[in-house]
Design a protein around this motif. Structure first.
Motif, PDB file in Angstrom:
ATOM      1  N   VAL A 112       3.353  -3.353  -5.215  1.00 33.35           N
ATOM      2  CA  VAL A 112       3.072  -4.172  -4.040  1.00 33.35           C
ATOM      3  C   VAL A 112       4.076  -5.298  -3.781  1.00 33.35           C
ATOM      4  O   VAL A 112       3.999  -5.948  -2.745  1.00 33.35           O
ATOM      5  CB  VAL A 112       1.644  -4.760  -4.120  1.00 33.35           C
ATOM      6  CG1 VAL A 112       0.618  -3.651  -4.128  1.00 33.35           C
ATOM      7  CG2 VAL A 112       1.484  -5.656  -5.344  1.00 33.35           C
ATOM      8  N   ARG A 113       5.023  -5.538  -4.690  1.00 34.75           N
ATOM      9  CA  ARG A 113       6.071  -6.513  -4.378  1.00 34.75           C
ATOM     10  C   ARG A 113       7.176  -5.881  -3.532  1.00 34.75           C
ATOM     11  O   ARG A 113       8.085  -6.580  -3.087  1.00 34.75           O
ATOM     12  CB  ARG A 113       6.650  -7.121  -5.660  1.00 34.75           C
ATOM     13  CG  ARG A 113       5.730  -8.132  -6.323  1.00 34.75           C
ATOM     14  CD  ARG A 113       6.424  -8.853  -7.473  1.00 34.75           C
ATOM     15  NE  ARG A 113       7.556  -9.646  -7.032  1.00 34.75           N
ATOM     16  CZ  ARG A 113       8.416 -10.256  -7.858  1.00 34.75           C
ATOM     17  NH1 ARG A 113       8.245 -10.155  -9.164  1.00 34.75           N
ATOM     18  NH2 ARG A 113       9.418 -10.952  -7.379  1.00 34.75           N
ATOM     19  N   GLU A 122      -7.935   3.127   7.401  1.00 31.37           N
ATOM     20  CA  GLU A 122      -9.014   2.408   6.717  1.00 31.37           C
ATOM     21  C   GLU A 122      -8.632   2.285   5.249  1.00 31.37           C
ATOM     22  O   GLU A 122      -8.387   3.294   4.570  1.00 31.37           O
ATOM     23  CB  GLU A 122     -10.346   3.151   6.888  1.00 31.37           C
ATOM     24  CG  GLU A 122     -10.803   3.187   8.346  1.00 31.37           C
ATOM     25  CD  GLU A 122     -12.026   4.065   8.547  1.00 31.37           C
ATOM     26  OE1 GLU A 122     -12.910   3.674   9.332  1.00 31.37           O
ATOM     27  OE2 GLU A 122     -12.078   5.153   7.934  1.00 31.37           O
ATOM     28  N   LEU A 123      -8.554   1.055   4.756  1.00 31.27           N
ATOM     29  CA  LEU A 123      -7.987   0.766   3.433  1.00 31.27           C
ATOM     30  C   LEU A 123      -9.057   0.215   2.502  1.00 31.27           C
ATOM     31  O   LEU A 123      -9.818  -0.692   2.862  1.00 31.27           O
ATOM     32  CB  LEU A 123      -6.850  -0.252   3.581  1.00 31.27           C
ATOM     33  CG  LEU A 123      -6.089  -0.649   2.320  1.00 31.27           C
ATOM     34  CD1 LEU A 123      -5.331   0.536   1.742  1.00 31.27           C
ATOM     35  CD2 LEU A 123      -5.135  -1.796   2.635  1.00 31.27           C
ATOM     36  N   TYR A 124      -9.090   0.765   1.282  1.00 29.78           N
ATOM     37  CA  TYR A 124     -10.002   0.317   0.236  1.00 29.78           C
ATOM     38  C   TYR A 124      -9.160  -0.179  -0.946  1.00 29.78           C
ATOM     39  O   TYR A 124      -8.277   0.537  -1.427  1.00 29.78           O
ATOM     40  CB  TYR A 124     -10.901   1.451  -0.251  1.00 29.78           C
ATOM     41  CG  TYR A 124     -11.676   2.183   0.803  1.00 29.78           C
ATOM     42  CD1 TYR A 124     -13.017   1.886   1.053  1.00 29.78           C
ATOM     43  CD2 TYR A 124     -11.086   3.215   1.546  1.00 29.78           C
ATOM     44  CE1 TYR A 124     -13.745   2.585   2.011  1.00 29.78           C
ATOM     45  CE2 TYR A 124     -11.801   3.913   2.498  1.00 29.78           C
ATOM     46  CZ  TYR A 124     -13.122   3.587   2.724  1.00 29.78           C
ATOM     47  OH  TYR A 124     -13.839   4.293   3.679  1.00 29.78           O
ATOM     48  N   ALA A 162     -17.217  -0.768   0.461  1.00 25.16           N
ATOM     49  CA  ALA A 162     -16.964  -0.850   1.897  1.00 25.16           C
ATOM     50  C   ALA A 162     -15.460  -0.919   2.177  1.00 25.16           C
ATOM     51  O   ALA A 162     -14.653  -1.235   1.310  1.00 25.16           O
ATOM     52  CB  ALA A 162     -17.662  -2.075   2.484  1.00 25.16           C
ATOM     53  N   ILE A 163     -15.103  -0.626   3.422  1.00 21.71           N
ATOM     54  CA  ILE A 163     -13.706  -0.701   3.853  1.00 21.71           C
ATOM     55  C   ILE A 163     -13.247  -2.154   3.807  1.00 21.71           C
ATOM     56  O   ILE A 163     -13.929  -3.061   4.299  1.00 21.71           O
ATOM     57  CB  ILE A 163     -13.556  -0.137   5.277  1.00 21.71           C
ATOM     58  CG1 ILE A 163     -13.986   1.324   5.317  1.00 21.71           C
ATOM     59  CG2 ILE A 163     -12.131  -0.301   5.781  1.00 21.71           C
ATOM     60  CD1 ILE A 163     -14.177   1.860   6.727  1.00 21.71           C
ATOM     61  N   ASP A 164     -12.074  -2.398   3.206  1.00 25.43           N
ATOM     62  CA  ASP A 164     -11.537  -3.758   3.135  1.00 25.43           C
ATOM     63  C   ASP A 164     -10.696  -4.117   4.354  1.00 25.43           C
ATOM     64  O   ASP A 164     -10.702  -5.260   4.804  1.00 25.43           O
ATOM     65  CB  ASP A 164     -10.696  -3.917   1.861  1.00 25.43           C
ATOM     66  CG  ASP A 164     -11.550  -3.839   0.606  1.00 25.43           C
ATOM     67  OD1 ASP A 164     -12.421  -4.711   0.439  1.00 25.43           O
ATOM     68  OD2 ASP A 164     -11.361  -2.908  -0.195  1.00 25.43           O
ATOM     69  N   TYR A 165      -9.949  -3.164   4.869  1.00 23.96           N
ATOM     70  CA  TYR A 165      -9.131  -3.408   6.056  1.00 23.96           C
ATOM     71  C   TYR A 165      -9.187  -2.185   6.963  1.00 23.96           C
ATOM     72  O   TYR A 165      -9.186  -1.041   6.490  1.00 23.96           O
ATOM     73  CB  TYR A 165      -7.656  -3.648   5.683  1.00 23.96           C
ATOM     74  CG  TYR A 165      -7.393  -4.926   4.921  1.00 23.96           C
ATOM     75  CD1 TYR A 165      -7.315  -6.154   5.578  1.00 23.96           C
ATOM     76  CD2 TYR A 165      -7.213  -4.900   3.542  1.00 23.96           C
ATOM     77  CE1 TYR A 165      -7.059  -7.326   4.874  1.00 23.96           C
ATOM     78  CE2 TYR A 165      -6.959  -6.058   2.837  1.00 23.96           C
ATOM     79  CZ  TYR A 165      -6.886  -7.266   3.502  1.00 23.96           C
ATOM     80  OH  TYR A 165      -6.645  -8.416   2.799  1.00 23.96           O
ATOM     81  N   SER A 215       1.492  -3.040   1.585  1.00 27.44           N
ATOM     82  CA  SER A 215       1.658  -3.711   0.288  1.00 27.44           C
ATOM     83  C   SER A 215       1.085  -5.123   0.271  1.00 27.44           C
ATOM     84  O   SER A 215       0.401  -5.517  -0.684  1.00 27.44           O
ATOM     85  CB  SER A 215       3.146  -3.757  -0.102  1.00 27.44           C
ATOM     86  OG  SER A 215       3.558  -2.525  -0.618  1.00 27.44           O
ATOM     87  N   GLU A 216       1.398  -5.906   1.282  1.00 29.54           N
ATOM     88  CA  GLU A 216       0.948  -7.301   1.279  1.00 29.54           C
ATOM     89  C   GLU A 216      -0.569  -7.397   1.310  1.00 29.54           C
ATOM     90  O   GLU A 216      -1.159  -8.324   0.730  1.00 29.54           O
ATOM     91  CB  GLU A 216       1.561  -8.055   2.455  1.00 29.54           C
ATOM     92  CG  GLU A 216       3.056  -8.299   2.299  1.00 29.54           C
ATOM     93  CD  GLU A 216       3.596  -9.260   3.333  1.00 29.54           C
ATOM     94  OE1 GLU A 216       2.795  -9.802   4.117  1.00 29.54           O
ATOM     95  OE2 GLU A 216       4.820  -9.473   3.360  1.00 29.54           O
ATOM     96  N   LEU A 217      -1.221  -6.475   1.979  1.00 30.16           N
ATOM     97  CA  LEU A 217      -2.685  -6.476   2.010  1.00 30.16           C
ATOM     98  C   LEU A 217      -3.247  -6.200   0.623  1.00 30.16           C
ATOM     99  O   LEU A 217      -4.197  -6.844   0.178  1.00 30.16           O
ATOM    100  CB  LEU A 217      -3.191  -5.426   3.005  1.00 30.16           C
ATOM    101  CG  LEU A 217      -2.773  -5.610   4.471  1.00 30.16           C
ATOM    102  CD1 LEU A 217      -3.285  -4.447   5.305  1.00 30.16           C
ATOM    103  CD2 LEU A 217      -3.277  -6.936   5.023  1.00 30.16           C
ATOM    104  N   VAL A 218      -2.647  -5.242  -0.064  1.00 30.15           N
ATOM    105  CA  VAL A 218      -3.134  -4.878  -1.392  1.00 30.15           C
ATOM    106  C   VAL A 218      -2.883  -5.996  -2.391  1.00 30.15           C
ATOM    107  O   VAL A 218      -3.722  -6.288  -3.255  1.00 30.15           O
ATOM    108  CB  VAL A 218      -2.462  -3.572  -1.868  1.00 30.15           C
ATOM    109  CG1 VAL A 218      -2.880  -3.239  -3.306  1.00 30.15           C
ATOM    110  CG2 VAL A 218      -2.803  -2.423  -0.933  1.00 30.15           C
ATOM    111  N   ARG A 219      -1.738  -6.674  -2.264  1.00 30.08           N
ATOM    112  CA  ARG A 219      -1.380  -7.694  -3.255  1.00 30.08           C
ATOM    113  C   ARG A 219      -2.379  -8.847  -3.269  1.00 30.08           C
ATOM    114  O   ARG A 219      -2.538  -9.525  -4.296  1.00 30.08           O
ATOM    115  CB  ARG A 219       0.031  -8.220  -3.000  1.00 30.08           C
ATOM    116  CG  ARG A 219       0.586  -8.899  -4.247  1.00 30.08           C
ATOM    117  CD  ARG A 219       1.979  -9.410  -4.089  1.00 30.08           C
ATOM    118  NE  ARG A 219       2.459  -9.863  -5.387  1.00 30.08           N
ATOM    119  CZ  ARG A 219       3.460 -10.695  -5.566  1.00 30.08           C
ATOM    120  NH1 ARG A 219       4.133 -11.163  -4.531  1.00 30.08           N
ATOM    121  NH2 ARG A 219       3.821 -11.061  -6.779  1.00 30.08           N
ATOM    122  N   ASP A 220      -3.043  -9.090  -2.167  1.00 35.38           N
ATOM    123  CA  ASP A 220      -4.065 -10.147  -2.139  1.00 35.38           C
ATOM    124  C   ASP A 220      -5.181  -9.890  -3.147  1.00 35.38           C
ATOM    125  O   ASP A 220      -5.903 -10.813  -3.533  1.00 35.38           O
ATOM    126  CB  ASP A 220      -4.679 -10.252  -0.741  1.00 35.38           C
ATOM    127  CG  ASP A 220      -3.711 -10.872   0.262  1.00 35.38           C
ATOM    128  OD1 ASP A 220      -2.745 -11.532  -0.173  1.00 35.38           O
ATOM    129  OD2 ASP A 220      -3.925 -10.697   1.470  1.00 35.38           O
TER     130      ASP A 220
END
Length: 371
Positions: free
Chosen positions: A6-7, A25-27, A39-42, A58-63
């Protein structure tokens, strides 16, 4: 299963004739793969341009990835699943869920898009330097049944077999000959058994001659290939060795020892004001006219590595690029920042003996001011 480091950016590319739009739809989750998805995160919607859409996640997952280290080596990786719904000629079409594994790692520009870092052992060097009385840990991402064999002088002293797991806590597993957690030296073993370590010079000399974790070779057999890791056990009698632990290119915790001279220093900062000393037309010469309102210090260390092999140049590079570093200092695990900004790569041909000096600072103020 593919990885997302994710970097670096991770692209999901879609193209199809008459593509109108797409929904992603991202989990992002921990626990049991699939079963803990929740549940769906994004949800991301995008309109097609020229029948093409690119998502970058990547930036969404890194959170959702948090690297913490208190001396215990644990996995910080997560499961990342996504589902694409395409709309073609106004007709929505849902695809199967794609399963990924998320690491706080990165790829270099030369490695191209969506770097994978596919190796089992999540570090770049195959020659490992460690303090002779300290355990060794190999960060591993096991995707097929893998046998780890630790040897000393050609004899097996420890072996273990790891199988793939669906638990996120096992995505990164730290394989070590340390069979009892928290035992880093003979002194630790004595104290764990409620014993007393005598601070006598002869006892100290004896302990220095004892190698608790004397592994010199590690075989890693995943059923297809066998990788060999050589271990150099370094004894140091004059200087205090320090161990840095950092998040490397693969998103794993990696140890790097500095064996030679270290220098501790402190910088201070202060705010001052001028006091009014006059009382009844006179003043005391014993009072401060220029007074300190606040004063704080910050300590820093300069460390010298000692001699390393050339394949460890990449490890020092990753240390300099790491955003999270800790030091084992005075029996505490403390966060530090690398303040050196320039790394000159060294080679046997030019430099003969390879060693590095780095500067770092403790991330806390010297005086406790946490409120």
């Amino acid at each position: 299963m593919s990885k997302i480091n994710v970097r670096s950016p991770y692209y999901i590319y879609i193209t199809e004739a008459n593509l109108d739009s797409a929904k992603l739809e991202l989990y992002v989750y921990t626990g049991t793969k699939g079963a803990s998805r929740g549940a769906i995160d994004y949800t991301i919607n995008s309109t097609a341009v020229g029948n093409k859409i690119t998502f970058e996640i990547s930036e969404l997952v890194r959170d959702y990835i948090e690297n913490t280290f208190d001396g215990s080596y644990t996995s910080s990786a997560v499961w990342v699943d996504y589902q694409i719904t395409r709309t073609v000629n106004n007709v929505p079409i849902s695809e199967f869920i794609v399963e990924l594994t998320g690491f706080d790692g990165y790829g270099y520009f030369s490695e191209g898009a969506n770097p994978q870092n596919t190796q089992t052992i999540l570090q770049s060097n195959k020659t490992i330097y460690k303090y002779s009385d300290a355990p060794l840990r190999l960060p591993a991402n096991v995707t097929t049944s893998t046998v780890f064999t630790f040897l000393q002088n050609g004899s097996s002293i420890y072996n273990t077999t790891l199988d793939p797991s669906t638990d996120s806590d096992d995505i990164i597993t730290y394989v070590s000959s340390e069979t009892t957690t928290g035992i880093d030296s003979w002194q630790d073993r004595v104290l764990l058994d409620s014993g007393t370590v005598e601070s006598l010079e002869c006892v100290k000399d004896l302990l220095d001659d004892v190698d608790l974790y004397g592994v010199d070779t590690i075989y890693v057999d995943n059923g297809t290939t066998v990788e060999v890791y050589k271990v150099e056990n370094i004894e140091e009698c004059l200087d205090t060795p320090y161990k840095l632990t950092f998040v490397n290119k693969f998103g794993a915790l990696q140890d790097l020892w500095f064996f030679k001279r270290s220098t501790l220093s402190m910088n201070t900062s202060q705010q001052t004001y001028k006091s009014n000393l006059v009382v009844d037309g006179s003043y005391s010469i014993n009072q401060h006219q220029k007074s300190i309102l606040t004063k704080q210090g910050n300590e820093s260390l300069t460390l010298n590595s000692g001699f390393y092999s050339e394949d460890n140049n990449e490890v020092f590079k990753q240390l300099f690029l790491s955003e999270q570093v800790w030091i084992d200092y005075d029996s505490e695990t403390l966060p530090v920042n690398i303040t050196s900004s320039n790394l000159v790569h060294k080679t046997r041909l030019k430099d003969k003996l390879i060693s590095y000096e780095i500067s770092l600072e403790f991330t806390n103020d010297t005086i406790n001011n946490i409120r």
